[in-house]
Design a protein around this motif. Structure first.
Motif, PDB file in Angstrom:
ATOM      1  N   ASP A  50      -2.709   5.131   4.666  1.00  7.70           N
ATOM      2  CA  ASP A  50      -2.862   3.667   4.196  1.00  7.70           C
ATOM      3  C   ASP A  50      -3.572   2.642   5.331  1.00  7.70           C
ATOM      4  O   ASP A  50      -3.728   2.116   4.932  1.00  7.70           O
ATOM      5  CB  ASP A  50      -1.408   3.609   4.765  1.00  7.70           C
ATOM      6  N   ALA A  88      -4.595   5.562  -2.720  1.00  3.89           N
ATOM      7  CA  ALA A  88      -3.575   7.219  -2.574  1.00  3.89           C
ATOM      8  C   ALA A  88      -3.719   8.609  -3.693  1.00  3.89           C
ATOM      9  O   ALA A  88      -3.606  10.022  -2.828  1.00  3.89           O
ATOM     10  CB  ALA A  88      -2.630   6.306  -3.404  1.00  3.89           C
ATOM     11  N   VAL A 108       0.870  -0.753   0.188  1.00  2.00           N
ATOM     12  CA  VAL A 108      -0.010   0.113  -0.129  1.00  2.00           C
ATOM     13  C   VAL A 108       1.195   1.445  -0.009  1.00  2.00           C
ATOM     14  O   VAL A 108       0.798   1.571  -1.221  1.00  2.00           O
ATOM     15  CB  VAL A 108      -0.531   0.092   0.990  1.00  2.00           C
ATOM     16  N   ALA A 109       1.432   1.439   0.444  1.00  2.00           N
ATOM     17  CA  ALA A 109       2.420   2.533   1.296  1.00  2.00           C
ATOM     18  C   ALA A 109       3.173   2.666  -0.281  1.00  2.00           C
ATOM     19  O   ALA A 109       3.680   3.615  -0.569  1.00  2.00           O
ATOM     20  CB  ALA A 109       3.360   2.508   2.290  1.00  2.00           C
TER      21      ALA A 109
END
Length: 228
Positions: free
Chosen positions: A126, A120, A51-52
Motif C-alpha cells: 500500500d 493491488a 488504497v487499502a
C-alpha cells in the motif's frame, strides 16, 4: 373512402432524428452512471484509506470499471446533446459552455484509481501505491493547470449551458434550474471538500436536468438555427 398521404421524410431529417435520439440516450445514461457508481461500490465513499479498500475489493472494482467505461463514453455526447439543445435558443452561450465543459470529460490520463487496482493486482504494498499516486500528481492533468482545465472548466461550462437553456427556453425551466444548481455544487466541490454524499446528490440533481433536456431534445423539430 378517405385516403391520407404523408409527406416523405428527407434523409437529412431522418439523420437529425437519429442523432437526437443517440444524444438523448447519452444524456440519460451518462449522468445516471455518475450517480450509480458511488452507490454500488462496496467500500465507503468517504473512506480514509482508499488504497487499502480498493485492494481488498479488486473483483468489485473490475466490475465497476465497466460501469465507469459506460459513463466515460456517454458523458461527452451527453454534454454535446445539451449544447445542441441550448444552441437553438442561445447559441453563443451554448458554444461557450460546450467549449469549457467537453474537455472536462476528456481527461487524457484517465482514472487514477485504475492505478490503485493495478498495483493491488500486482501485489504492490500500500505504501508503494501511495508513493506512485504522489508521482502521478506531478503530471499535467493533476497540476493547477489540469485542475482548471478539467475540473473548474467543466463546472463553469455546465453553468453556461444551464443558463443557455434557461434563457433560450429550449427545455422546461426546472430542468435548467437543476443544471445550474448541480453546476454550483460541482464548482464548490472544486475548491472545498463537500463529501461524497453531497457530490452524489449534485449528480442526482444534474441527472434530473439532463433527462428533462433529453426529452426536450427529442421533441425538437428540424428547423433552422436562430440567428445569434
Amino acid at each position: 373512402m378517405n385516403s391520407t398521404s404523408q409527406e416523405p421524410v428527407s434523409p437529412s431529417a431522418q439523420a437529425g432524428r437519429l442523432a437526437r435520439g443517440i444524444l438523448a440516450a447519452a444524456m440519460i445514461v451518462g449522468p445516471l452512471v455518475q450517480v450509480a457508481f458511488p452507490l454500488l461500490q462496496p467500500w465507503p465513499a468517504d473512506t480514509d484509506d482508499y488504497v487499502a479498500d480498493v485492494g481488498a475489493h479488486t473483483a468489485a472494482y473490475r466490475a465497476l470499471a465497466w460501469l465507469g467505461l459506460l459513463g466515460a463514453v456517454t458523458m461527452a455526447p451527453a454534454v454535446a446533446g445539451l449544447a445542441a439543445l441550448a444552441w437553438r435558443g442561445a447559441p453563443r452561450l451554448a458554444l461557450a459552455g460546450a467549449v469549457l465543459a467537453v474537455p472536462g470529460m476528456l481527461n487524457p490520463d484517465g482514472n487514477p484509481d485504475d492505478l490503485v487496482y493495478a498495483a493491488a493486482r500486482a501485489g504492490a504494498a500500500d505504501d508503494e501505491t501511495r508513493a506512485m499516486l504522489d508521482r502521478l500528481g506531478e503530471l499535467p492533468p493533476f497540476t493547477t493547470f489540469g485542475f482548471y482545465a478539467f475540473g473548474v472548466a467543466f463546472a463553469v461550462g455546465g453553468l453556461l449551458l444551464g443558463a443557455a437553456v434557461l434563457i433560450g427556453r429550449t427545455a422546461p425551466r426546472w430542468a435548467a434550474v437543476a443544471l445550474l444548481a448541480a453546476s454550483c455544487v460541482a464548482l464548490l466541490g472544486s475548491y472545498v471538500p463537500i463529501g461524497a454524499a453531497a457530490a452524489t446528490a449534485g449528480w442526482a440533481v444534474a441527472s434530473a436536468g439532463f433527462i428533462g433536456c433529453a426529452v426536450a431534445l427529442l421533441r425538437q423539430r428540424d428547423t433552422r438555427t436562430p440567428a445569434s
